[in-house]
Write a protein that holds these residues in place. Structure first.
Motif, PDB file in Angstrom:
ATOM      1  N   PHE A   1    -107.504  -7.503  89.340  1.00 47.90           N
ATOM      2  CA  PHE A   1    -106.708  -8.423  90.144  1.00 47.90           C
ATOM      3  C   PHE A   1    -107.542  -9.486  90.858  1.00 47.90           C
ATOM      4  O   PHE A   1    -107.105 -10.628  91.003  1.00 47.90           O
ATOM      5  N   PHE A   2    -108.714  -9.106  91.325  1.00 44.56           N
ATOM      6  CA  PHE A   2    -109.477 -10.012  92.194  1.00 44.56           C
ATOM      7  C   PHE A   2    -110.885 -10.332  91.699  1.00 44.56           C
ATOM      8  O   PHE A   2    -111.631 -11.015  92.395  1.00 44.56           O
ATOM      9  N   ARG A   3    -111.273  -9.778  90.519  1.00 45.57           N
ATOM     10  CA  ARG A   3    -112.632  -9.936  90.004  1.00 45.57           C
ATOM     11  C   ARG A   3    -113.669  -9.485  91.037  1.00 45.57           C
ATOM     12  O   ARG A   3    -114.706 -10.121  91.222  1.00 45.57           O
ATOM     13  N   PHE A   4    -113.351  -8.402  91.724  1.00 52.61           N
ATOM     14  CA  PHE A   4    -114.238  -7.856  92.756  1.00 52.61           C
ATOM     15  C   PHE A   4    -114.588  -6.419  92.400  1.00 52.61           C
ATOM     16  O   PHE A   4    -113.714  -5.544  92.368  1.00 52.61           O
ATOM     17  N   ASP A   5    -115.848  -6.175  92.111  1.00 53.24           N
ATOM     18  CA  ASP A   5    -116.335  -4.836  91.770  1.00 53.24           C
ATOM     19  C   ASP A   5    -116.900  -4.201  93.034  1.00 53.24           C
ATOM     20  O   ASP A   5    -118.011  -4.523  93.461  1.00 53.24           O
ATOM     21  N   LEU A   6    -116.132  -3.310  93.643  1.00 57.67           N
ATOM     22  CA  LEU A   6    -116.526  -2.689  94.908  1.00 57.67           C
ATOM     23  C   LEU A   6    -117.786  -1.850  94.766  1.00 57.67           C
ATOM     24  O   LEU A   6    -118.654  -1.875  95.636  1.00 57.67           O
ATOM     25  N   VAL A   7    -117.912  -1.118  93.666  1.00 54.75           N
ATOM     26  CA  VAL A   7    -119.087  -0.271  93.459  1.00 54.75           C
ATOM     27  C   VAL A   7    -120.346  -1.133  93.368  1.00 54.75           C
ATOM     28  O   VAL A   7    -121.357  -0.847  94.006  1.00 54.75           O
ATOM     29  N   ALA A   8    -120.287  -2.206  92.587  1.00 54.06           N
ATOM     30  CA  ALA A   8    -121.444  -3.103  92.471  1.00 54.06           C
ATOM     31  C   ALA A   8    -121.730  -3.796  93.793  1.00 54.06           C
ATOM     32  O   ALA A   8    -122.890  -4.007  94.149  1.00 54.06           O
ATOM     33  N   PHE A   9    -120.694  -4.118  94.541  1.00 56.52           N
ATOM     34  CA  PHE A   9    -120.878  -4.754  95.845  1.00 56.52           C
ATOM     35  C   PHE A   9    -121.606  -3.824  96.812  1.00 56.52           C
ATOM     36  O   PHE A   9    -122.495  -4.244  97.544  1.00 56.52           O
ATOM     37  N   LEU A  10    -121.218  -2.548  96.791  1.00 54.49           N
ATOM     38  CA  LEU A  10    -121.806  -1.589  97.734  1.00 54.49           C
ATOM     39  C   LEU A  10    -123.203  -1.120  97.320  1.00 54.49           C
ATOM     40  O   LEU A  10    -124.065  -0.908  98.168  1.00 54.49           O
ATOM     41  N   PHE A  11    -123.426  -0.950  96.010  1.00 52.37           N
ATOM     42  CA  PHE A  11    -124.658  -0.305  95.556  1.00 52.37           C
ATOM     43  C   PHE A  11    -125.551  -1.175  94.690  1.00 52.37           C
ATOM     44  O   PHE A  11    -126.593  -0.723  94.237  1.00 52.37           O
ATOM     45  N   GLY A  12    -125.140  -2.403  94.415  1.00 52.41           N
ATOM     46  CA  GLY A  12    -125.955  -3.300  93.610  1.00 52.41           C
ATOM     47  C   GLY A  12    -125.426  -3.410  92.200  1.00 52.41           C
ATOM     48  O   GLY A  12    -124.808  -2.489  91.676  1.00 52.41           O
ATOM     49  N   ASP A  13    -125.677  -4.566  91.594  1.00 51.19           N
ATOM     50  CA  ASP A  13    -125.185  -4.834  90.247  1.00 51.19           C
ATOM     51  C   ASP A  13    -126.016  -4.067  89.224  1.00 51.19           C
ATOM     52  O   ASP A  13    -127.167  -4.406  88.967  1.00 51.19           O
ATOM     53  N   MET A  14    -125.427  -3.017  88.673  1.00 54.90           N
ATOM     54  CA  MET A  14    -126.045  -2.150  87.661  1.00 54.90           C
ATOM     55  C   MET A  14    -127.366  -1.526  88.130  1.00 54.90           C
ATOM     56  O   MET A  14    -128.287  -1.351  87.348  1.00 54.90           O
ATOM     57  N   SER A  15    -127.421  -1.175  89.413  1.00 59.36           N
ATOM     58  CA  SER A  15    -128.554  -0.397  89.908  1.00 59.36           C
ATOM     59  C   SER A  15    -128.425   1.024  89.369  1.00 59.36           C
ATOM     60  O   SER A  15    -127.397   1.405  88.802  1.00 59.36           O
TER      61      SER A  15
ATOM     62  N   LEU B   1    -112.489  11.327  92.468  1.00 56.94           N
ATOM     63  CA  LEU B   1    -113.467  10.388  91.931  1.00 56.94           C
ATOM     64  C   LEU B   1    -112.831   9.440  90.918  1.00 56.94           C
ATOM     65  O   LEU B   1    -113.077   8.230  90.935  1.00 56.94           O
ATOM     66  N   VAL B   2    -111.968   9.967  90.064  1.00 54.15           N
ATOM     67  CA  VAL B   2    -111.312   9.132  89.056  1.00 54.15           C
ATOM     68  C   VAL B   2    -110.311   8.176  89.717  1.00 54.15           C
ATOM     69  O   VAL B   2    -110.172   7.027  89.296  1.00 54.15           O
ATOM     70  N   ILE B   3    -109.644   8.602  90.763  1.00 59.10           N
ATOM     71  CA  ILE B   3    -108.745   7.703  91.492  1.00 59.10           C
ATOM     72  C   ILE B   3    -109.529   6.563  92.122  1.00 59.10           C
ATOM     73  O   ILE B   3    -109.109   5.398  92.069  1.00 59.10           O
ATOM     74  N   ILE B   4    -110.679   6.871  92.702  1.00 61.72           N
ATOM     75  CA  ILE B   4    -111.539   5.818  93.255  1.00 61.72           C
ATOM     76  C   ILE B   4    -111.956   4.850  92.152  1.00 61.72           C
ATOM     77  O   ILE B   4    -111.951   3.630  92.351  1.00 61.72           O
ATOM     78  N   GLY B   5    -112.290   5.384  90.984  1.00 59.47           N
ATOM     79  CA  GLY B   5    -112.637   4.528  89.854  1.00 59.47           C
ATOM     80  C   GLY B   5    -111.470   3.656  89.425  1.00 59.47           C
ATOM     81  O   GLY B   5    -111.644   2.477  89.098  1.00 59.47           O
TER      82      GLY B   5
END
Length: 70
Positions: free
Chosen positions: A26-40, A13-17
């Motif tokens: 590097f890319f200003r891309f938040d994968l978690v927010a992309f997949l599950f919503g911005d601060m859901s 889990l920490v490696i994924i984080g």
């Protein structure tokens, strides 16, 4: 509870984080927010679990040192 199972699960889990933080840096891309919503609620739970996992894994330093001294 089997400590090895917990260690490996939280380490994964920490490696994924860490990968997510790398994507943000590097890319200003938040994968978690992309997949599950911005601060859901689900995104916040994932962030909290990564944080708790990181805090728990601090204990790994002490355990590694004690194994090396044995």
């Amino acid at each position: 509870m089997n400590t090895n199972w917990l260690d490996y699960t939280l380490l994964t889990l920490v490696i994924i984080g860490a990968i997510n933080w790398g994507l943000i840096g590097f890319f200003r891309f938040d994968l978690v927010a992309f997949l599950f919503g911005d601060m859901s609620w689900l995104t916040r739970i994932i962030y909290a679990l990564v944080g708790i996992g990181g805090l728990y894994l601090l204990s790994l330093f002490g355990r590694i040192r004690s194994v090396g001294e044995s």
